[in-house]
Write a protein that holds these residues in place. Structure first.
Motif, mmCIF file in Angstrom:
data_model
loop_
_atom_site.group_PDB
_atom_site.id
_atom_site.type_symbol
_atom_site.label_atom_id
_atom_site.label_comp_id
_atom_site.label_asym_id
_atom_site.label_seq_id
_atom_site.Cartn_x
_atom_site.Cartn_y
_atom_site.Cartn_z
ATOM 1 N N GLN A 280 5.335 -14.311 -1.643
ATOM 2 C CA GLN A 280 5.361 -12.748 -2.234
ATOM 3 C C GLN A 280 6.823 -12.770 -2.213
ATOM 4 N N ILE A 281 7.537 -11.655 -3.051
ATOM 5 C CA ILE A 281 8.665 -11.325 -3.373
ATOM 6 C C ILE A 281 9.024 -10.011 -3.338
ATOM 7 N N PRO A 282 10.214 -9.496 -3.100
ATOM 8 C CA PRO A 282 10.354 -7.938 -2.960
ATOM 9 C C PRO A 282 10.816 -7.513 -4.367
ATOM 10 N N HIS A 283 9.893 -7.716 -5.268
ATOM 11 C CA HIS A 283 9.827 -7.506 -6.873
ATOM 12 C C HIS A 283 8.382 -6.903 -7.223
ATOM 13 N N GLY A 325 -0.233 -14.101 1.313
ATOM 14 C CA GLY A 325 1.036 -14.049 1.420
ATOM 15 C C GLY A 325 1.869 -14.569 0.389
ATOM 16 N N THR A 326 1.254 -15.179 -0.674
ATOM 17 C CA THR A 326 1.840 -15.495 -1.942
ATOM 18 C C THR A 326 1.962 -14.167 -2.794
ATOM 19 N N ILE A 327 2.438 -14.682 -3.994
ATOM 20 C CA ILE A 327 2.611 -13.507 -4.985
ATOM 21 C C ILE A 327 1.341 -13.395 -5.689
ATOM 22 N N LEU A 328 0.315 -14.182 -5.471
ATOM 23 C CA LEU A 328 -1.002 -13.846 -6.199
ATOM 24 C C LEU A 328 -1.853 -13.468 -5.108
ATOM 25 N N ASP A 329 -1.617 -13.368 -4.007
ATOM 26 C CA ASP A 329 -2.345 -12.840 -2.852
ATOM 27 C C ASP A 329 -1.434 -12.108 -1.554
ATOM 28 N N SER A 330 -0.744 -11.154 -2.231
ATOM 29 C CA SER A 330 0.313 -10.450 -1.668
ATOM 30 C C SER A 330 -0.404 -9.495 -0.463
ATOM 31 N N ARG A 331 0.575 -9.136 0.351
ATOM 32 C CA ARG A 331 0.237 -8.347 1.494
ATOM 33 C C ARG A 331 1.294 -7.142 1.139
ATOM 34 N N SER A 332 0.726 -5.930 2.038
ATOM 35 C CA SER A 332 1.740 -4.956 2.035
ATOM 36 C C SER A 332 2.915 -5.269 3.073
ATOM 37 N N PRO A 333 4.073 -4.772 2.812
ATOM 38 C CA PRO A 333 4.466 -3.660 1.791
ATOM 39 C C PRO A 333 5.039 -4.402 0.581
ATOM 40 N N ALA A 334 4.527 -5.356 0.110
ATOM 41 C CA ALA A 334 4.903 -6.199 -1.115
ATOM 42 C C ALA A 334 4.910 -5.190 -2.173
ATOM 43 N N PRO A 335 5.753 -5.035 -3.214
ATOM 44 C CA PRO A 335 5.800 -3.903 -4.334
ATOM 45 C C PRO A 335 4.659 -4.771 -5.325
ATOM 46 N N ILE A 336 4.154 -3.764 -5.998
ATOM 47 C CA ILE A 336 2.921 -4.387 -6.780
ATOM 48 C C ILE A 336 2.643 -3.523 -8.009
ATOM 49 N N GLY A 337 3.700 -2.866 -8.491
ATOM 50 C CA GLY A 337 3.558 -2.093 -9.682
ATOM 51 C C GLY A 337 3.143 -2.660 -11.110
ATOM 52 N N ALA A 338 3.416 -3.915 -11.100
ATOM 53 C CA ALA A 338 3.168 -4.821 -12.178
ATOM 54 C C ALA A 338 2.124 -5.935 -11.944
ATOM 55 N N ALA A 339 1.088 -5.776 -11.060
ATOM 56 C CA ALA A 339 0.349 -6.768 -10.441
ATOM 57 C C ALA A 339 -0.504 -7.350 -11.370
ATOM 58 N N HIS A 340 -0.968 -6.671 -12.756
ATOM 59 C CA HIS A 340 -1.524 -7.315 -13.571
ATOM 60 C C HIS A 340 -0.886 -7.635 -14.838
ATOM 61 N N MET A 341 0.637 -7.924 -14.836
ATOM 62 C CA MET A 341 1.402 -8.237 -15.838
ATOM 63 C C MET A 341 2.003 -9.510 -15.362
#
Length: 698
Positions: A280-283, A325-341
């Motif tokens: 997961q990334i800070p994006h 812990g990956t982009i497709l299975d993220s954990r808070s506090p990862a930003p997630i505003g475009a999770a479906h995009m």
């Protein structure tokens, strides 16, 4: 129509289907109530909402939606409500959730309003209605905070909490929303429309259960799931057992993230291994497994069994493997505003390409009908202060109207993401309605004719919209788009599709090309904003396209003169017609040139013609005995178990793009003719992005 009997012992499939359509009609009627009471065009015009009906335990029952992926989101939200509030749920409760890290929807702007349905004190069903809200707070108007580095910056977030308790409005919750959301006068009406819609659906579900009897209600819904599940698994059993692999590429700014996807086909089940996703990334592109699955399953059903209804058993036949812990299975506090995009869309496209590979390798299965799916997305959000001094929000969804991929036997369609018709889909808001609600003036909206997606059959073209502020001095905008420099793929030799484009046409004549995630864009009087939607890829080698069709496309402005000659190999006469003899000669020259310029095959196979039983392996490729053979020329390409492309000369060409990662278009050629058997768009220096490995081959 009245359905009779209670708890039937001999279930009639016709009555089960009538029951299903009754549930669908209830959902549609609830949708009508929403549209008649909501006031933002994104709900009333674009139809960005969904009505989902569920059993009392949260299992999917039915519904109606422009975006069927919302069904899986509703299931997730109700599951959260049951876990969080079990034992205290009573008639008249209404819950709301929006946080993807807990019980929410696709992203914080998608709220899920949930109403439990009781009959004689027993919880028999749920109505869950999800819809996009214009704003849910956070650091930017519209809440699509492309620059956020953690979820706390993105929006006001809440797990499943009550809006109403036992029929009484929870005023404290409304005050929290009223204090934190921009344009709450509009958003409150949209939220209340969801509450109204849930009431309409809840009353009618209860009425249906009373009419037919609770026994019949449960028996028919159970039989619907059983019948559909059995048929769906039968369709899956036709797929050739084995593994099928593709790699998704998602651009995030100037970086390119790789998402390997391997489909394992078993006995009536599909498992998608996504464990190789990057951390997961800070994006704001991080996602969750339930979001990936919610969007994947309806699309997969459309490939495997478009005639079947979506039921709980269909969801249960699909398994996803992800790594926490990956982009497709993220954990808070990862930003997630475009999770479906961004990443989710790319991964779903890769998963559907895996299905296409499996179908293409399966005797008795229907040949894949299109190039890989259109998987681009382009939305922009603008805010401005209106004449009353209030901040207003406009969400522009014209970027969803891309050009469809080409089909195996026809060209793609313009301004629609699907080659074949769907039961539903997002709609572009009407120009006149939008102009009447917002301080905006449309200068044009129509088909953007850009040359891309070439092939024997070409892709459709996406929407091009030009608009500007009207009556206000300043707009402030942010972009949320995909496929800005890495295009959708073609199939069987077809070339990639057009890119998404956002531009500002300044009043002084200058032009600013915007990035897919740019924010803080100012638009002033005289400036215009231009959106050009992307398109899917082409199908088949462009040199196989009918010359007359190429000439017609050129006459219509779809194809440049250079592409007519160099990509399609067509020679035009002075009056714009195709010269048959000259075209034939020029195409022969281009095929020879391809073979001369290509790198030699990595592992040339024996030249002997193999014997043995023949099975399909890939579009245009068959397995004969233990060899892969080109259908076009009969050339032997590989001997099992190596990749069938090992016997193909490989032609690579730079493919532009504005990202930091150079990309190439790689073509695998028929060694006997020079025709392109398949193309892929990949980062320069990378290996093959796909593999077809049915058990009989591997």
């Amino acid at each position: 129509m009245t359905i009779t009997a209670d708890a039937p012992t001999d279930l009639d499939p016709i009555m089960v289907e009538i029951f299903r359509t009754r549930l669908e009609a209830i959902s549609v009627e609830a949708g009508a109530a929403i549209e008649n009471t909501a006031i933002s065009p994104i709900v009333t015009e674009t139809k960005d909402y969904a009505v989902t009906l569920l059993h009392g335990d949260g299992r999917f029952l039915g519904g109606a939606a422009a975006v069927p992926g919302q069904f899986g989101v509703a299931m997730h939200a109700v599951e959260g409500s049951l876990a969080r509030h079990r034992g205290s749920i009573v008639e008249g409760d209404v819950f709301i959730a929006n946080d993807p890290h807990t019980d929410g929807g696709f992203h914080p702007q998608d709220v899920v309003v949930q109403r439990p349905v009781f009959l004689d004190g027993e919880l028999i069903a749920w109505v869950a209605i999800s819809a996009h809200m214009l704003d849910m707070g956070g650091m930017v108007p519209g809440s699509s905070a492309t620059q956020a580095t953690e979820c706390y910056q993105e929006a006001l977030r809440f797990p499943s909490v009550r809006l109403f308790r036992a029929g009484v409005e929870c005023e404290d919750m409304w005050e929290v929303l009223r204090t934190n959301l921009r344009s709450f006068d509009v958003i409150e009406m949209d939220l209340r429309s969801l509450v109204i819609g849930s009431h309409v659906a809840g009353e009618k579900v209860r009425g249906l259960a009373v009419e037919v009897g609770l026994g019949s209600f449960r028996a028919w819904s159970g039989q619907l799931d059983t019948i559909t599940g059995a048929e769906f698994r039968r369709r899956l059993s036709v797929l050739e057992p084995g593994s099928y692999r593709t790699t998704a590429f998602a651009e995030v700014g100037q970086e390119l993230h790789h998402f390997p996807c391997t489909l394992h086909v078993g006995a009536g089940e599909l498992t998608f291994d996504l464990t190789g996703a990057p951390p997961q990334i800070p994006h704001f592109v991080n996602s969750k497994p339930y979001i990936v699955k919610a969007t994947l399953v309806p699309g997969l059903l459309g490939v495997i069994a478009p005639d079947l209804p979506l039921t709980q058993s269909v969801y249960e036949a699909i398994e996803l493997l992800t790594t926490p812990g990956t982009i497709l299975d993220s954990r808070s506090p990862a930003p997630i505003g475009a999770a479906h995009m961004d990443c989710t869309i790319a991964v779903n496209s890769a998963a559907l390409q895996c299905i296409q590979l499996a179908v293409a390798a399966s005797p008795g299965a229907v040949t894949p009908r299109t190039a890989p799916p259109y998987d681009a997305q382009g939305t922009t959000r603008w805010s401005f202060v209106n004449e009353t001094g209030n901040r207003t929000l406009l969400t522009l969804l014209d970027g969803v109207a891309g050009g469809s991929p080409a089909g195996i036997d026809r060209d793609g369609m313009d301004m629609t993401r699907d080659l074949a018709g769907r039961r539903s889909g997002l709609q572009m808001a009407d120009v006149e309605v939008t102009e009447s609600v917002y301080s905006v003036l449309y200068r044009s909206r129509g088909v953007g004719l850009r040359s891309a997606g070439e092939g024997r059959y070409r892709s459709g073209a996406g929407c091009r919209t030009v608009l500007e502020p009207h009556g206000v001095p300043l707009w402030e905008g942010n972009m949320t788009g995909t496929r800005g420099w890495f295009p959708c793929a073609g199939m069987a030799g077809g070339r990639p599709g057009a890119l998404m484009s956002f531009r500002v046409l300044r009043a002084d004549g200058s032009v600013e090309q915007l990035g897919m995630h740019d924010a803080g864009i100012d638009l002033r009087e005289g400036d215009r904003f231009e959106l050009s939607a992307a398109s899917g890829g082409g199908y088949g080698d462009p040199l196989d396209r009918e010359a007359a069709a190429v000439a017609a496309d050129h006459s219509a402005g779809r194809t440049s003169a250079a592409d007519v000659r160099e990509l399609f190999g067509v020679v035009l006469t002075s009056d714009g017609k195709a010269d048959g003899l000259a075209t034939e000669a020029h195409r022969a020259f281009l095929l020879r040139q391809r073979l001369e310029q290509a790198s030699p095959a990595s592992s040339p196979p024996p030249a002997t013609r193999p014997d043995g039983e023949e099975w399909p392996l890939f579009p245009g490729i068959v397995q004969r005995g233990n060899c892969a053979v080109s259908v076009r020329s009969g050339a032997v390409l590989a001997v099992a178990p190596v990749h069938w492309t090992d016997g193909c000369p490989v032609l690579e060409e730079p493919y532009g793009g504005s990202g930091a990662v150079p990309i190439v278009l790689r073509s695998y050629l028929d060694p006997a003719t020079g025709h392109s058997l398949h193309t892929e768009v990949v980062p320069a220096g990378s290996g093959r992005s796909f593999a077809t490995l049915p058990t009989r081959w591997a």
